[in-house]
Design a protein around this motif. Structure first.
Motif, PDB file in Angstrom:
ATOM      1  N   ILE A  18      10.499   3.831   3.437  1.00 42.56           N
ATOM      2  CA  ILE A  18      10.748   4.952   2.536  1.00 42.56           C
ATOM      3  C   ILE A  18      11.128   4.425   1.157  1.00 42.56           C
ATOM      4  O   ILE A  18      11.983   3.554   1.041  1.00 42.56           O
ATOM      5  CB  ILE A  18      11.907   5.818   3.076  1.00 42.56           C
ATOM      6  N   LEU A  19      10.456   4.918   0.141  1.00 40.17           N
ATOM      7  CA  LEU A  19      10.874   4.621  -1.228  1.00 40.17           C
ATOM      8  C   LEU A  19      11.463   5.917  -1.770  1.00 40.17           C
ATOM      9  O   LEU A  19      10.728   6.834  -2.128  1.00 40.17           O
ATOM     10  CB  LEU A  19       9.654   4.185  -2.047  1.00 40.17           C
ATOM     11  N   THR A  20      12.793   6.016  -1.764  1.00 42.93           N
ATOM     12  CA  THR A  20      13.390   7.294  -2.196  1.00 42.93           C
ATOM     13  C   THR A  20      13.438   7.358  -3.708  1.00 42.93           C
ATOM     14  O   THR A  20      13.626   6.360  -4.386  1.00 42.93           O
ATOM     15  CB  THR A  20      14.815   7.499  -1.658  1.00 42.93           C
ATOM     16  N   SER A  21      13.246   8.558  -4.204  1.00 45.00           N
ATOM     17  CA  SER A  21      13.277   8.761  -5.638  1.00 45.00           C
ATOM     18  C   SER A  21      14.731   8.857  -6.090  1.00 45.00           C
ATOM     19  O   SER A  21      15.508   9.618  -5.535  1.00 45.00           O
ATOM     20  CB  SER A  21      12.514  10.044  -5.977  1.00 45.00           C
ATOM     21  N   PRO A  22      15.109   8.075  -7.103  1.00 42.61           N
ATOM     22  CA  PRO A  22      16.487   8.110  -7.585  1.00 42.61           C
ATOM     23  C   PRO A  22      16.754   9.345  -8.438  1.00 42.61           C
ATOM     24  O   PRO A  22      17.891   9.649  -8.773  1.00 42.61           O
ATOM     25  CB  PRO A  22      16.588   6.842  -8.440  1.00 42.61           C
ATOM     26  N   ILE A  23      15.690  10.063  -8.765  1.00 45.10           N
ATOM     27  CA  ILE A  23      15.840  11.187  -9.695  1.00 45.10           C
ATOM     28  C   ILE A  23      16.167  12.469  -8.949  1.00 45.10           C
ATOM     29  O   ILE A  23      15.512  12.822  -7.974  1.00 45.10           O
ATOM     30  CB  ILE A  23      14.564  11.372 -10.539  1.00 45.10           C
ATOM     31  N   ALA A  24      17.203  13.165  -9.437  1.00 46.20           N
ATOM     32  CA  ALA A  24      17.567  14.441  -8.837  1.00 46.20           C
ATOM     33  C   ALA A  24      16.482  15.466  -9.140  1.00 46.20           C
ATOM     34  O   ALA A  24      15.620  15.263  -9.989  1.00 46.20           O
ATOM     35  CB  ALA A  24      18.905  14.896  -9.382  1.00 46.20           C
ATOM     36  N   ARG A  25      16.508  16.537  -8.421  1.00 46.42           N
ATOM     37  CA  ARG A  25      15.546  17.622  -8.644  1.00 46.42           C
ATOM     38  C   ARG A  25      15.725  18.227 -10.036  1.00 46.42           C
ATOM     39  O   ARG A  25      16.855  18.473 -10.464  1.00 46.42           O
ATOM     40  CB  ARG A  25      15.784  18.717  -7.623  1.00 46.42           C
ATOM     41  N   LYS A  45      -2.733   2.430   6.301  1.00 45.34           N
ATOM     42  CA  LYS A  45      -1.792   1.334   6.553  1.00 45.34           C
ATOM     43  C   LYS A  45      -0.746   1.249   5.444  1.00 45.34           C
ATOM     44  O   LYS A  45      -0.389   0.152   4.976  1.00 45.34           O
ATOM     45  CB  LYS A  45      -2.531   0.006   6.713  1.00 45.34           C
ATOM     46  N   ALA A  46      -0.296   2.405   5.007  1.00 44.48           N
ATOM     47  CA  ALA A  46       0.697   2.433   3.930  1.00 44.48           C
ATOM     48  C   ALA A  46       1.993   1.803   4.418  1.00 44.48           C
ATOM     49  O   ALA A  46       2.474   2.138   5.504  1.00 44.48           O
ATOM     50  CB  ALA A  46       0.944   3.874   3.486  1.00 44.48           C
ATOM     51  N   ASN A  47       2.527   0.848   3.655  1.00 43.53           N
ATOM     52  CA  ASN A  47       3.853   0.335   4.011  1.00 43.53           C
ATOM     53  C   ASN A  47       4.938   0.904   3.112  1.00 43.53           C
ATOM     54  O   ASN A  47       6.114   0.696   3.351  1.00 43.53           O
ATOM     55  CB  ASN A  47       3.922  -1.200   4.056  1.00 43.53           C
ATOM     56  N   VAL A  48       4.552   1.635   2.096  1.00 40.51           N
ATOM     57  CA  VAL A  48       5.540   2.271   1.219  1.00 40.51           C
ATOM     58  C   VAL A  48       5.153   3.739   1.028  1.00 40.51           C
ATOM     59  O   VAL A  48       4.017   4.049   0.694  1.00 40.51           O
ATOM     60  CB  VAL A  48       5.577   1.598  -0.168  1.00 40.51           C
ATOM     61  N   VAL A  49       6.125   4.622   1.259  1.00 40.30           N
ATOM     62  CA  VAL A  49       5.874   6.042   1.032  1.00 40.30           C
ATOM     63  C   VAL A  49       6.996   6.605   0.158  1.00 40.30           C
ATOM     64  O   VAL A  49       8.141   6.692   0.586  1.00 40.30           O
ATOM     65  CB  VAL A  49       5.797   6.829   2.362  1.00 40.30           C
ATOM     66  N   ILE A  54       0.839  -1.195   0.000  1.00 39.27           N
ATOM     67  CA  ILE A  54       0.000   0.000   0.000  1.00 39.27           C
ATOM     68  C   ILE A  54       0.879   1.251   0.000  1.00 39.27           C
ATOM     69  O   ILE A  54       1.821   1.357   0.788  1.00 39.27           O
ATOM     70  CB  ILE A  54      -0.922   0.008   1.235  1.00 39.27           C
ATOM     71  N   ILE A  55       0.556   2.162  -0.905  1.00 36.82           N
ATOM     72  CA  ILE A  55       1.299   3.411  -1.021  1.00 36.82           C
ATOM     73  C   ILE A  55       0.419   4.576  -0.616  1.00 36.82           C
ATOM     74  O   ILE A  55      -0.744   4.636  -1.001  1.00 36.82           O
ATOM     75  CB  ILE A  55       1.742   3.637  -2.485  1.00 36.82           C
ATOM     76  N   LEU A  56       0.991   5.493   0.166  1.00 38.97           N
ATOM     77  CA  LEU A  56       0.333   6.795   0.306  1.00 38.97           C
ATOM     78  C   LEU A  56       1.258   7.855  -0.275  1.00 38.97           C
ATOM     79  O   LEU A  56       2.447   7.907   0.042  1.00 38.97           O
ATOM     80  CB  LEU A  56       0.023   7.145   1.758  1.00 38.97           C
ATOM     81  N   THR A  57       0.695   8.674  -1.154  1.00 41.58           N
ATOM     82  CA  THR A  57       1.460   9.754  -1.754  1.00 41.58           C
ATOM     83  C   THR A  57       0.478  10.903  -1.983  1.00 41.58           C
ATOM     84  O   THR A  57      -0.696  10.775  -1.668  1.00 41.58           O
ATOM     85  CB  THR A  57       2.131   9.268  -3.069  1.00 41.58           C
ATOM     86  N   GLY A  58       0.948  12.009  -2.483  1.00 41.99           N
ATOM     87  CA  GLY A  58       0.015  13.102  -2.721  1.00 41.99           C
ATOM     88  C   GLY A  58       0.686  14.442  -2.904  1.00 41.99           C
ATOM     89  O   GLY A  58       1.921  14.517  -3.021  1.00 41.99           O
TER      90      GLY A  58
END
Ligand code: ATP
Ligand code: MG
Length: 337
Positions: free
Chosen positions: A185-192, A147-151, A9-13
């Motif tokens: 935590i699912l970190t984004s590999p992409i730079a800003r 119950k997000a296990n990935v953000v 389950i992902i929560l993002t926004g």
């Protein structure tokens, strides 16, 4: 097909404080379009969180809820595969926040590095809205309610997830339960993505953004005025590719990678004018943005239908969050009925 209950389950926004731009696409939207196939994804329009530093602009927030929803639909977020929801329509979220506020110290909140930095950037001094100080706790409520296990987050959001994990552990230990789920935590590999002014970050508030909803003319004008290598004065001079946003955008949005490599080599060698590179970038950007713009315009013809999709998602989310609230109250021995 994998059953829904086995999916992570992902929560993002997003905070609805304006339309979304290319930086949002690179930093989060692109991943969401993919993740909706493999995960149970909740996408929250965090209007209450937006109020913590925009209390004077509720109208802008309300309008942005529609604009951001249009951006979502335009890039391919599918309400059948993702649940889009409006934060303020889910009463369980502030209720959970109130319980969690007792599990974290004021001192801990004051030392959240991201909040500290934002307080500085916003120039609050001693006049920090209390709601702003505690927004990481309301984020913990958002994450745990579903119950997000990935953000999926950028670096700046890591302290928020750490605080959420602390609250989850404290709650589960104190009330001898496993009702709350620790998020990963699912970190984004992409730079800003830099802004068109070459500043480190494309950002709504810096006025250096290309919006997903910009017209072809607006995009053309912005690309024309883009910052490039300031030392590249004459066409025959060698130019720099690093730190040159024109090339950063080409890397991000041009599909013909061989052509981009060729342009880079030519630019570094000298003999390639900025206007030629910009012309190619403009083509690449229009090719990327055209279908998004078209889909957005189609959805925008019926704003009520768009809001209905979001309200439908909100109803689903409301039920999920309410069930978590009942579990939380149950674990605390606070279910009176
Ligand atoms: P503001 O200027 O109001 O802070 P913003 O344009 O910086 O707005 P945010 O709402 O702060 O946008 O960004 C939300 C999320 O979008 C970020 O946490 C990040 O994941 C992503 N994002 C925003 N801008 C960029 C960017 N330039 N490059 C990559 N990701 C970005
Ligand atoms: Mg920002």
């Amino acid at each position: 097909m994998l059953s829904m209950s086995h999916q992570k389950i992902i929560l993002t926004g997003d905070r609805p404080t304006g339309k979304l731009h290319l930086g949002h696409y690179v930093g989060s939207l692109a991943a969401r379009v993919k993740l909706q196939d493999t995960h149970r994804q909740f996408i929250m329009l965090a209007d209450m969180q937006a109020l913590t530093d925009h209390a004077h602009e509720p109208e802008k927030i309300r309008q942005s809820v529609l604009e951001v929803s249009l951006d979502y639909l335009a890039v391919g977020i599918d309400p059948k595969r993702s649940t889009i929801l409006i934060q303020s329509l889910i009463p369980a979220l502030p209720e959970l926040t109130m319980y969690y506020l007792n599990l974290i110290t004021w001192n801990r909140l004051k030392h959240n590095p991201t909040v500290k930095l934002e307080i500085q950037q916003k120039g609050y001094g001693e006049e920090i809205p209390a709601g702003f100080m505690v927004y990481p706790v309301s984020q913990a409520a958002d994450i745990t309610a579903f119950k997000a296990n990935v953000v999926p987050v950028g670096d700046d959001q890591i302290p928020m997830i750490e605080q959420c994990v602390e609250i989850v552990r404290k709650f589960n230990r104190l009330y001898k339960t496993d009702a709350l789920v620790e998020p990963e935590i699912l970190t984004s590999p992409i730079a800003r993505l830099p802004g068109i002014d070459g500043k480190a970050k494309m950002s709504k508030s810096l006025g250096n953004a290309i919006y997903l909803s910009d017209s072809a003319d607006e995009v053309a004008k912005k690309v024309k005025g883009m910052y490039t290598d300031p030392t590249h004065l004459r066409v025959e001079d060698p130019g720099k590719v690093e730190g040159n946003p024109v090339f950063t955008y080409l890397d991000a949005f041009a599909t013909d990678k061989a052509k981009v490599a060729e342009l880079k080599a030519h630019y570094q060698r000298g003999g390639l004018g900025d206007s030629v590179v910009k012309k190619y970038l403009l083509e690449a950007l229009q090719a990327f943005l055209d279908p998004i713009r078209q889909r957005r315009a189609e959805f925008a013809r019926d704003p009520q239908a768009v809001m209905d999709l979001v309200f439908k998602g909100t109803e689903v989310a409301k039920q999920v969050a309410h069930n978590t609230l009942l579990e939380v109250r149950g674990a605390m021995g606070m279910n009176y009925l």
